[in-house]
Design a protein around this motif. Structure first.
Motif, PDB file in Angstrom:
ATOM      1  N   PHE A  68       0.833  -1.207   0.000  1.00 19.56           N
ATOM      2  CA  PHE A  68       0.000   0.000   0.000  1.00 19.56           C
ATOM      3  C   PHE A  68       0.869   1.260   0.000  1.00 19.56           C
ATOM      4  CE2 PHE A  68      -2.092   3.515   2.114  1.00 19.56           C
ATOM      5  CZ  PHE A  68      -3.271   3.611   1.399  1.00 19.56           C
ATOM      6  N   SER A  69       1.884   1.258   0.844  1.00 21.90           N
ATOM      7  CA  SER A  69       2.767   2.425   0.951  1.00 21.90           C
ATOM      8  C   SER A  69       3.416   2.748  -0.399  1.00 21.90           C
ATOM      9  CB  SER A  69       3.840   2.131   2.004  1.00 21.90           C
ATOM     10  OG  SER A  69       4.688   3.220   2.166  1.00 21.90           O
TER      11      SER A  69
ATOM     12  N   PHE B 175       0.559   3.683  -3.109  1.00 22.11           N
ATOM     13  CA  PHE B 175       0.005   5.018  -2.872  1.00 22.11           C
ATOM     14  C   PHE B 175       0.933   6.084  -3.452  1.00 22.11           C
ATOM     15  CE2 PHE B 175      -0.609   8.957  -0.598  1.00 22.11           C
ATOM     16  CZ  PHE B 175      -1.993   9.071  -0.513  1.00 22.11           C
TER      17      PHE B 175
ATOM     18  N   TYR C  71      -0.067   8.264  -6.605  1.00 19.63           N
ATOM     19  CA  TYR C  71      -0.196   9.697  -6.329  1.00 19.63           C
ATOM     20  C   TYR C  71       0.595  10.523  -7.343  1.00 19.63           C
ATOM     21  CZ  TYR C  71      -0.243  14.162  -3.936  1.00 19.63           C
ATOM     22  OH  TYR C  71      -0.417  15.496  -3.654  1.00 19.63           O
TER      23      TYR C  71
ATOM     24  N   TRP D 275      -5.919  18.942  -5.332  1.00 18.09           N
ATOM     25  CA  TRP D 275      -5.107  18.187  -4.366  1.00 18.09           C
ATOM     26  C   TRP D 275      -5.943  17.182  -3.569  1.00 18.09           C
ATOM     27  CZ3 TRP D 275      -4.380  18.737   1.215  1.00 18.09           C
ATOM     28  CH2 TRP D 275      -3.251  18.067   1.691  1.00 18.09           C
TER      29      TRP D 275
ATOM     30  N   LEU E 201      -5.470  13.049  -3.703  1.00 18.46           N
ATOM     31  CA  LEU E 201      -5.331  12.209  -2.503  1.00 18.46           C
ATOM     32  C   LEU E 201      -6.361  11.083  -2.512  1.00 18.46           C
ATOM     33  CD1 LEU E 201      -4.894  14.845   0.358  1.00 18.46           C
ATOM     34  CD2 LEU E 201      -3.254  13.090  -0.280  1.00 18.46           C
TER      35      LEU E 201
ATOM     36  N   MET F 262       9.041  11.157  -3.655  1.00 23.90           N
ATOM     37  CA  MET F 262       9.248  12.508  -3.097  1.00 23.90           C
ATOM     38  C   MET F 262      10.353  13.234  -3.865  1.00 23.90           C
ATOM     39  SD  MET F 262       9.066  11.752   0.975  1.00 23.90           S
ATOM     40  CE  MET F 262       7.588  11.119   1.751  1.00 23.90           C
TER      41      MET F 262
ATOM     42  N   PHE G 201       9.262  14.584  -7.153  1.00 20.91           N
ATOM     43  CA  PHE G 201       8.508  15.844  -7.130  1.00 20.91           C
ATOM     44  C   PHE G 201       9.438  17.059  -7.146  1.00 20.91           C
ATOM     45  CE2 PHE G 201       4.579  13.585  -5.852  1.00 20.91           C
ATOM     46  CZ  PHE G 201       3.758  14.131  -6.833  1.00 20.91           C
TER      47      PHE G 201
ATOM     48  N   GLU H 144       3.154  20.153  -0.056  1.00 18.64           N
ATOM     49  CA  GLU H 144       1.880  19.426  -0.133  1.00 18.64           C
ATOM     50  C   GLU H 144       2.068  18.028  -0.729  1.00 18.64           C
ATOM     51  OE1 GLU H 144      -1.058  21.374  -2.549  1.00 18.64           O
ATOM     52  OE2 GLU H 144       0.137  21.258  -4.364  1.00 18.64           O
ATOM     53  N   GLN H 145       3.029  17.888  -1.665  1.00 19.04           N
ATOM     54  CA  GLN H 145       3.243  16.565  -2.274  1.00 19.04           C
ATOM     55  C   GLN H 145       3.963  15.635  -1.305  1.00 19.04           C
ATOM     56  OE1 GLN H 145       1.380  16.871  -4.449  1.00 19.04           O
ATOM     57  NE2 GLN H 145       1.733  18.488  -5.906  1.00 19.04           N
ATOM     58  N   LEU H 146       4.958  16.137  -0.578  1.00 16.80           N
ATOM     59  CA  LEU H 146       5.688  15.302   0.381  1.00 16.80           C
ATOM     60  C   LEU H 146       4.759  14.820   1.493  1.00 16.80           C
ATOM     61  CD1 LEU H 146       9.176  17.033   0.894  1.00 16.80           C
ATOM     62  CD2 LEU H 146       8.422  15.535  -0.935  1.00 16.80           C
TER      63      LEU H 146
ATOM     64  N   ALA I 120       1.548  14.457   1.365  1.00 13.27           N
ATOM     65  CA  ALA I 120       0.572  13.491   0.829  1.00 13.27           C
ATOM     66  C   ALA I 120       1.194  12.094   0.769  1.00 13.27           C
ATOM     67  CB  ALA I 120       0.111  13.935  -0.553  1.00 13.27           C
ATOM     68  N   ILE I 121       2.431  12.007   0.288  1.00 12.08           N
ATOM     69  CA  ILE I 121       3.097  10.699   0.209  1.00 12.08           C
ATOM     70  C   ILE I 121       3.376  10.165   1.617  1.00 12.08           C
ATOM     71  CG2 ILE I 121       5.171   9.487  -0.597  1.00 12.08           C
ATOM     72  CD1 ILE I 121       5.197  11.431  -2.985  1.00 12.08           C
ATOM     73  N   GLY I 122       3.729  11.068   2.520  1.00  8.86           N
ATOM     74  CA  GLY I 122       3.928  10.670   3.922  1.00  8.86           C
ATOM     75  C   GLY I 122       2.669  10.083   4.531  1.00  8.86           C
ATOM     76  N   LEU I 123       1.528  10.635   4.133  1.00 10.60           N
ATOM     77  CA  LEU I 123       0.237  10.123   4.621  1.00 10.60           C
ATOM     78  C   LEU I 123       0.073   8.642   4.264  1.00 10.60           C
ATOM     79  CD1 LEU I 123      -2.538  11.150   5.893  1.00 10.60           C
ATOM     80  CD2 LEU I 123      -3.331  11.296   3.535  1.00 10.60           C
ATOM     81  N   GLY I 124       0.461   8.303   3.045  1.00  8.57           N
ATOM     82  CA  GLY I 124       0.359   6.908   2.591  1.00  8.57           C
ATOM     83  C   GLY I 124       1.317   5.966   3.303  1.00  8.57           C
ATOM     84  N   MET I 125       2.351   6.526   3.949  1.00  5.27           N
ATOM     85  CA  MET I 125       3.334   5.692   4.676  1.00  5.27           C
ATOM     86  C   MET I 125       2.890   5.400   6.110  1.00  5.27           C
ATOM     87  SD  MET I 125       6.847   7.582   3.461  1.00  5.27           S
ATOM     88  CE  MET I 125       7.987   6.423   4.192  1.00  5.27           C
TER      89      MET I 125
ATOM     90  N   ILE J 270      12.288   9.377   7.282  1.00  4.31           N
ATOM     91  CA  ILE J 270      11.671  10.090   6.145  1.00  4.31           C
ATOM     92  C   ILE J 270      10.533  10.982   6.641  1.00  4.31           C
ATOM     93  CG2 ILE J 270      10.247   9.770   4.064  1.00  4.31           C
ATOM     94  CD1 ILE J 270      11.953   7.208   3.528  1.00  4.31           C
TER      95      ILE J 270
ATOM     96  N   VAL K 297      10.301  15.028   6.321  1.00  2.00           N
ATOM     97  CA  VAL K 297       9.139  15.625   5.638  1.00  2.00           C
ATOM     98  C   VAL K 297       8.467  16.655   6.545  1.00  2.00           C
ATOM     99  CG1 VAL K 297       6.774  15.096   4.887  1.00  2.00           C
ATOM    100  CG2 VAL K 297       8.683  13.726   4.048  1.00  2.00           C
TER     101      VAL K 297
END
Lengths: 107, 164
Positions: free
Chosen positions: A11-12, A15, A19, A54, A58, A94, A97, B101-103, B105-110, B140, B144
């Motif tokens: 999942f990690s 995602f 994304y 955004w 998500l 990351m 981006f 905002e992108q970092l 968002a990806i952190g949220l998924g982790m 990480i 972030v």
């Protein structure tokens, strides 16, 4: 390695990848128009004032990664990705981006 | 109301920053028992000599609260602040926020993996690959949150810092 660990690792990674794809291809599950205070389903162009994608990106990434992990669960009982995928792929996303958004810093 | 939420957002971020930094340092640079604490001053040793496991749930809740509050004030930023930043041609400041905002968002998924990696009971030995993953994920997320905190502060104070 438990099925739960494999699922959360997958999942990690998913995602993060989904994304990036959603942002770069502008695939938002919904659009918010802050000036109007209105929501639209899908990726809709700006009307009055700017459009915000955004929240939709998500939701798109979360839903797609969740469904893909759910579908892969039977397979994950027997095999799965190594756990480092769960941090290496998000880290690479990351860093990607910074590259995608480099124009902001090079003007 | 936006100002109130912005202040709450900032306060939650400060607490999250502390929790994640404690946990990340305790994981990546742990205090070794009986070896003179492995270098560093007494203050640094006590900062990283915490029970890192205890921070996990609080960090997750704080990340989610800070994230939701940030999402609630985001439309106001998009309408007023970003417009001002773009009119002032402060592209790098705008870019800093875009990256933030992108970092995040990806952190949220982790977060689910982060939670699971810290669930192993303290009295059970941790597989080296999980110990490594735990250090990476925590590190990480810490970086972030630090980046986002600094970027958010600069954006919040942009008119004071760069306005004429």
């Amino acid at each position: 390695m438990t099925t739960q660990m494999r699922a959360f690792t997958l999942f990690s990674a998913l995602f993060a990848v989904v994304y990036v794809v959603c942002v770069e291809m502008n695939l938002a599950l919904f659009t918010y128009h802050p000036r109007l205070g209105q929501w639209d389903i899908g990726t809709v162009p700006a009307r009055t004032g700017p459009a915000m994608y955004w929240f939709g990106w998500l939701a798109s990434a979360g839903l797609a990664a969740f469904l893909a992990t759910l579908l892969a669960t039977p397979l994950l009982r027997r095999m799965g990705p190594p756990v480092w995928i769960g941090w290496a792929v998000p880290l690479a996303s990351m860093l990607a981006f910074f590259w995608f958004l480099r124009s902001f810093f090079l003007r | 109301m936006i100002t109130f939420m912005l202040i709450l957002h900032g306060l939650a971020a400060v607490v999250l920053l502390g929790g994640l930094t404690h946990q990340a340092l305790a994981t990546i640079w742990p205090v070794r028992k009986g070896t003179g604490a492995g270098g560093g001053g007494a203050m640094a040793n006590s900062f990283r000599g915490v029970n890192a496991r205890l921070y996990t749930n609080a960090n997750i809740v704080l990340y989610l609260v800070t994230f939701v509050l940030g999402g609630l004030i985001y439309p106001a930023y998009r309408l007023a602040v970003r417009t001002w930043i773009e009119n002032a041609r402060l592209w790098s400041i705008s870019g800093m926020f875009e990256v933030k905002e992108q970092l995040l968002a990806i952190g949220l998924g982790m977060l689910p993996l982060y939670w699971l990696l810290w669930r192993t009971p303290a009295d059970q030995p941790l597989d080296p690959q999980f110990a490594s993953a735990r250090a990476w994920v925590t590190g990480i997320l810490c970086v972030v949150v630090w980046y986002s905190f600094v970027a958010g502060h600069i954006v919040n104070n942009v008119r004071g810092l760069f306005g004429q």
